[in-house]
Design a protein around this motif. Structure first.
Motif, short mmCIF file in Angstrom:
data_model
loop_
_atom_site.label_atom_id
_atom_site.label_comp_id
_atom_site.label_asym_id
_atom_site.label_seq_id
_atom_site.Cartn_x
_atom_site.Cartn_y
_atom_site.Cartn_z
N PRO A 187 26.94 31.75 34.51
CA PRO A 187 26.77 31.30 33.13
C PRO A 187 26.00 29.98 33.05
CG PRO A 187 28.99 30.85 33.88
CD PRO A 187 28.33 31.66 34.96
N TRP A 188 25.47 29.73 31.86
CA TRP A 188 24.81 28.45 31.61
C TRP A 188 25.83 27.32 31.50
CZ3 TRP A 188 19.84 28.55 32.35
CH2 TRP A 188 19.10 29.70 32.04
N PHE A 189 27.00 27.65 31.00
CA PHE A 189 28.01 26.62 30.77
C PHE A 189 29.39 27.26 30.88
CE2 PHE A 189 30.69 23.54 28.83
CZ PHE A 189 30.00 22.33 28.81
N GLU A 190 30.28 26.58 31.58
CA GLU A 190 31.65 27.10 31.74
C GLU A 190 32.61 25.92 31.80
OE1 GLU A 190 33.80 30.61 31.63
OE2 GLU A 190 31.62 30.39 31.67
N GLY A 191 33.73 26.04 31.09
CA GLY A 191 34.74 24.99 31.14
C GLY A 191 35.59 25.06 32.39
N PHE A 192 35.84 26.29 32.86
CA PHE A 192 36.56 26.51 34.11
C PHE A 192 35.92 27.67 34.86
CE2 PHE A 192 39.86 28.46 36.74
CZ PHE A 192 40.30 27.37 37.46
N GLY A 193 36.15 28.89 34.40
CA GLY A 193 35.59 30.07 35.06
C GLY A 193 36.65 30.89 35.75
N ILE A 194 37.60 31.42 34.96
CA ILE A 194 38.71 32.18 35.52
C ILE A 194 38.25 33.35 36.40
CG2 ILE A 194 40.68 33.66 34.92
CD1 ILE A 194 41.27 31.84 32.59
N PRO A 195 37.20 34.11 36.03
CA PRO A 195 36.80 35.22 36.91
C PRO A 195 36.46 34.78 38.33
CG PRO A 195 35.81 35.50 34.75
CD PRO A 195 36.45 34.13 34.76
N ALA A 196 35.93 33.58 38.50
CA ALA A 196 35.60 33.10 39.84
C ALA A 196 36.86 32.98 40.69
CB ALA A 196 34.88 31.76 39.76
N ALA A 197 37.91 32.37 40.12
CA ALA A 197 39.16 32.19 40.86
C ALA A 197 39.84 33.53 41.11
CB ALA A 197 40.09 31.26 40.09
N GLU A 198 39.79 34.44 40.14
CA GLU A 198 40.42 35.75 40.31
C GLU A 198 39.72 36.57 41.39
OE1 GLU A 198 42.10 36.31 35.72
OE2 GLU A 198 40.21 37.24 36.31
N ALA A 199 38.39 36.53 41.40
CA ALA A 199 37.65 37.27 42.43
C ALA A 199 37.98 36.76 43.82
CB ALA A 199 36.14 37.16 42.16
N MET A 200 38.01 35.45 43.98
CA MET A 200 38.32 34.89 45.30
C MET A 200 39.73 35.27 45.73
SD MET A 200 36.45 31.13 45.36
CE MET A 200 37.30 30.49 43.92
N ARG A 201 40.68 35.29 44.79
CA ARG A 201 42.04 35.68 45.13
C ARG A 201 42.09 37.12 45.61
NH1 ARG A 201 46.95 33.76 43.15
NH2 ARG A 201 45.83 31.77 43.07
N CYS A 202 41.16 37.96 45.14
CA CYS A 202 41.11 39.37 45.54
C CYS A 202 40.30 39.59 46.81
CB CYS A 202 40.52 40.21 44.41
SG CYS A 202 41.61 40.39 42.98
N GLY A 203 39.84 38.50 47.43
CA GLY A 203 39.07 38.64 48.67
C GLY A 203 37.64 39.08 48.44
N THR A 204 37.09 38.75 47.29
CA THR A 204 35.72 39.15 46.96
C THR A 204 34.82 37.92 46.95
OG1 THR A 204 36.49 41.00 45.61
CG2 THR A 204 34.27 40.20 45.17
N PRO A 205 33.70 37.95 47.66
CA PRO A 205 32.77 36.82 47.63
C PRO A 205 32.28 36.56 46.22
CG PRO A 205 32.22 38.34 49.41
CD PRO A 205 33.24 39.03 48.56
N ALA A 206 32.00 35.30 45.92
CA ALA A 206 31.56 34.92 44.58
C ALA A 206 30.23 34.20 44.63
CB ALA A 206 32.61 34.04 43.91
N ILE A 207 29.30 34.65 43.79
CA ILE A 207 28.03 33.97 43.56
C ILE A 207 28.18 33.29 42.20
CG2 ILE A 207 25.56 34.24 43.18
CD1 ILE A 207 25.76 36.81 44.91
N LEU A 208 28.10 31.95 42.18
CA LEU A 208 28.44 31.20 40.98
C LEU A 208 27.30 30.27 40.57
CD1 LEU A 208 32.06 30.07 42.00
CD2 LEU A 208 31.39 32.14 40.75
#
Length: 374
Positions: A282-303
């Motif tokens: 995203p252009w702007f994010e206050g936190f980014g819950i999907p990023a934390a959820e993906a990492m918890r599921c063992g999925t690499p994240a491109i942010l």
């Protein structure tokens, strides 16, 4: 302590970040503080499942709808009387709106101030309301809570608020997010994409989520590689989606773009776990819950490399400039071709995501509320 809470966004099935924050934090505030009394002030009667404990009661101030006029009327004309009647020691607003017509100490959660930085992302009247009142709310507040260190600095600098008045309560990751076994991943992919690997986006389709930038990077990835990865967009329309709609409709790879529509939060885990990677730029994010959820599921994240996401991802993600198609595409290529990098991101992502729990969120909120009445 008698704590009045805005329950306007308290829902049994939260569908966005603010309502998720409201549900998870209010539930724990009530359950973890049995000696305090909570008044959950809503615009409609709450079901028993949202009262959470004998130390909470629901007070209804009917509202005619979710629009700026009704927001103003509810907070300025109706709420002050309820606060007097209950003898509330303070008012906590998980969505960030407070009343300018009461002397009761108030603590809003300002999730971000993107509406100042990107005014075109909201419908006109909503944007005007947020930009006019947010500064007033920040000045009136006894304390302010926000969801990341980035937002703390941004609010302090942009609204000229002492940073010492602002407390950070990170969002959390719900307990039902965790890696799933490989056979389950294979079966889920088979049903979703015919077994083809996929990149995943999770969130609403608002302009600041930069779905057009993701689509351009994915198209470039498909042109420059022989990999068949599909793109799964898991979320619902919000507003101002014309560019995204047009790009999807006329894509030469339209059949490989999967639009799931809104997905119940508790059903998202296999989408994360079975993906090649989450691509959240995203252009702007206050936190980014999907990023934390993906990492918890063992999925690499491109942010995104901007705003709050480097704080959420730490050293456990790959970052790209949201305006640079080649950077996002390059990150996709690395995830697919570099097995050692992928394994490292999975391991460190699970560790990083452990920092984000709703228990910690509720604890930080309660400390802020206690400071507000000292």
């Amino acid at each position: 302590m008698k704590i009045a809470i805005s329950a306007l966004h308290l829902k049994e099935s939260p569908a966005d970040g603010v309502s998720r924050f409201t549900y998870e934090s209010v539930k724990r505030l009530v359950l973890n503080n049995p000696n305090d009394n909570f008044f959950l002030i809503s615009g409609r009667p709450l079901p028993d499942s949202l009262i959470f404990g004998p130390n909470a009661e629901n007070i209804v101030i009917p509202t005619a709808g979710d629009n700026p006029f009704n927001w103003w009327y509810w907070h300025e004309r109706k709420l002050p009387g309820i606060l007097r009647q209950t003898g509330a020691d303070l008012f906590f607003s998980p969505e960030g709106f407070v009343s300018l017509s009461t002397d009761v100490p108030q603590v809003p959660v300002i999730h971000d101030i993107s509406f100042y930085h990107r005014p075109g992302d909201l419908p006109f009247i909503r944007g005007v309301y947020h930009r006019y009142y947010c500064r007033k709310f920040a000045r009136r507040a006894a304390r302010i809570i926000t969801v990341s260190g980035y937002c703390r600095s941004d609010i302090s600098e942009y609204l000229n608020v002492d940073a010492a008045k602002i407390d950070v309560a990170w969002n959390g990751v719900s307990d039902y997010f965790s890696p799933i076994p490989e056979p389950e991943k294979n079966g889920f992919r088979l049903n979703l994409t015919g077994g083809v690997p996929y990149f995943l986006f999770v969130g609403n389709f608002s302009p600041r989520k930069n779905i057009p930038g993701l689509l351009r990077a994915w198209h470039l990835f498909r042109r420059e590689t022989s990999f068949p990865h599909k793109l799964v967009l898991a979320g619902g329309r919000l507003y101002l989606n014309s560019e995204t709609d047009r790009m999807i409709r006329f894509s030469p790879l339209r059949d490989d773009i999967i639009l799931t529509g809104p997905i119940p939060h508790a059903s998202l885990a296999p989408y994360y776990s079975s993906a090649e990677a989450l691509v959240f730029v995203p252009w702007f994010e206050g936190f980014g819950i999907p990023a934390a959820e993906a990492m918890r599921c063992g999925t690499p994240a491109i942010l995104s490399s901007v705003t709050s996401l480097p704080e959420v991802g730490g050293e456990a993600a790959i970052y790209a400039n949201p305006g640079n198609t080649e950077e996002i595409c390059s990150a996709m290529k690395k995830i697919v071709t570099d097995n050692s990098l992928r394994a490292s991101l999975v391991e460190h992502g699970i560790e990083q995501s452990a920092k984000f729990t709703w228990e910690n969120t509720a604890g930080c909120i309660m400390k802020s509320l206690q400071m507000a009445v000292k």
